[in-house]
Design a protein around this motif. Structure first.
Motif: not given
Length: 508
Positions: A58-67, A105-109, A166-170
């Motif tokens: 699962s990817d999100q809007l952002v990811v943290r660089d650990p370094e 965008a609907e999926d993110i919301v 994904k919107a409606g997954s549940y």
């Protein structure tokens, strides 16, 4: 003693006649997990195994660089602050779920609203409900996230807790199915789930439709298998025979023994996890309990031989800590009131508090049993007779939620976030992890998490950590070390935050 066990020696002999079961040739990495993955849906589990799995699937809007600790655009191509509580994210073109459908965008919301919803009852919702106000699709490619107030860990929470769905997954809003993604998963990450069985584990393969220019590495093995193997003796045998090529959170003695063998590397590394005792200073379980007395809590701090625990039980790169944080973490200070190991001083403090003969205590724990037993033995030396309730995490969490545990051997991994604010739920009003119930301390943490001014946050954290130490609300003990074992063909560098990213493991 660093001696090979009979099992290791016998298995080594047999392995000379047994072909490897998983190898570089097949581009299949088999990973031994000490705990079973019980669901594919990491919105409904906070287990370490699910954190590791969700990074792959699962990817999100952002990811943290650990370094660098920077937050890099992932599903978003870019983001910008509109003001100190509002961030706009521009979605990347061509990103799809594993079923091939586009991420919108609907999926993110939907993902934000579902995660935060009380009705959805996700394990992640509590982390964002305190700050999340709204998610709005401004157009087909822009999503605006608004916080109730300035919140410095917003990007961290988005990266870690707002799992993209994904919107409606549940199902429908009127009849939601929170188990919809437990057995089959439709994600956005670099790997897709091929098969899942709680007994056999998870098999993942690289997702061919994964978007280009992702900040996540795609250099890992084509196939990754995560096998649940609860017994470390079995993990050792499988590492030697070639049935497993990588494992993590390995006990120090097991890791050192394996590291002496020609086909296995022992690779120690740092971690963000710390270990400590939580004490019922606020009288949550008993308004007149002994730990409501400062001198009792001070005595317990003096009684625990932290250095001996680090030297003889934890090992590796573990270090003694004086605060609930570690050096190098944003906002951490170890320059606080400290309590040296002193049994006689501890006894004297107990007597001054009115407990010359000590008292009985329930000490709850769910992991690192030898450490809990060592702590109990140290407390016994000053007359505190600790009965250890060693249970599974689910029972531990239930007792904590019911406010039935007067003392707990707690650990906290900060969700691999090197920021003191990530442990705020141990100091927050209304949290069942907060047994000190000190409104002044709660106010300090609340203020620190209500500003994005780093200098101001640093000062507030310092005040909070000093107050916590002065009042002996906890017994800080140690920073964990992380032991990894890897086959000789495996190319692995331990991450600075202790969070295993299996997609970054390659072959030599």
């Amino acid at each position: 003693m660093r001696l090979k066990s009979t099992l290791l020696a016998a298995t080594l002999l047999s392995s000379l006649f047994t072909p490897a079961l998983a190898d570089k040739v097949n581009d299949t990495l088999v990973v031994a997990a000490n705990k079973e993955i019980q669901t594919l849906d990491s919105l409904y589990s906070t287990a370490r195994e699910n954190v590791i799995l969700s990074y792959l699937t699962s990817d999100q809007l952002v990811v943290r660089d650990p370094e660098t600790n920077e937050y890099l655009p992932a599903l978003a191509s870019s983001y910008s602050y509109v003001d100190d509580r509002t961030v706009d994210f521009t979605l990347r073109d061509g990103v799809t779920f594993h079923d091939g459908s586009p991420v919108t965008a609907e999926d993110i919301v939907f993902s934000f609203e579902w995660t935060a919803s009380d009705q959805a009852a996700t394990k992640r919702g509590a982390f964002i409900r305190g700050w999340f106000e709204s998610a709005e699709a401004l157009d087909g490619e822009t999503v605006r996230i608004t916080a109730k107030k300035p919140y410095p860990l917003m990007l961290r929470d988005i990266a870690m807790f707002v799992q993209t769905r994904k919107a409606g997954s549940y199902g429908s809003a009127s009849e939601p199915n929170t188990n919809a993604l437990t057995q089959e998963f439709n994600g956005t990450g670099p790997y897709r789930v091929v098969s899942f069985d709680m007994g056999a584990g998870v098999t993942l393969e690289k997702y061919d439709g994964y978007y280009a220019d992702s900040p996540k590495s795609t250099d890992g093995a084509k196939t990754i298998v995560i096998r649940p193997i609860p017994e470390w003796g079995t993990v050792s045998a499988e590492m030697i025979s070639g049935g497993v090529q990588f494992s993590y959170t390995v006990p120090d003695d097991t890791a050192q023994n394996l590291g002496t063998l020609p086909m296995v590397d022992h690779i120690p590394g740092p971690t963000t996890r710390i270990g400590f005792l939580i004490l019922d200073a606020g009288g949550v379980t008993d308004p007149e309990g002994p730990m409501t007395h400062l001198k009792v809590r001070q005595a317990m701090n003096h009684a625990v031989n932290k250095q001996a625990i680090v030297d003889h039980l934890v090992g590796g790169s573990s270090l003694v800590i004086n605060s609930l944080c570690y050096d190098g973490m944003f906002g951490c200070t170890q320059d606080v009131t400290t309590y040296e190991y002193d049994v006689e001083k501890a006894k004297a403090l107990l007597a001054e508090a009115g407990y010359p003969d000590g008292f009985d205590l329930e000490l709850w724990a769910y992991r690192d049993k030898p450490v809990t037993e060592a702590v109990a033995a140290d407390l016994a030396k000053i007359g505190i007779k600790a009965k250890i309730n060693y249970v599974k995490l689910s029972a531990f969490s239930k007792a904590r939620a019911a406010e039935e545990a007067p003392s707990m051997h707690g650990t906290w991994g900060y969700y691999a976030t090197p920021d003191v604010g990530a442990i705020h739920n141990h100091f927050a009003a209304g949290s069942n992890r907060n047994l000190n119930r000190d409104p002044k301390l709660e106010a300090l943490f609340d203020a620190a998490l209500s500003t994005i001014d780093d200098e101001e946050r640093t000062d507030l954290y310092k005040q909070a950590l000093q107050m916590s130490a002065d009042m002996a609300y906890h017994v800080p003990i140690y920073r964990f070390t992380e032991n990894y074992v890897a086959g000789k063909d495996v190319d692995f560098a331990p991450p600075s935050d202790g969070l295993v990213r299996l997609n970054e493991i390659t072959w030599k």
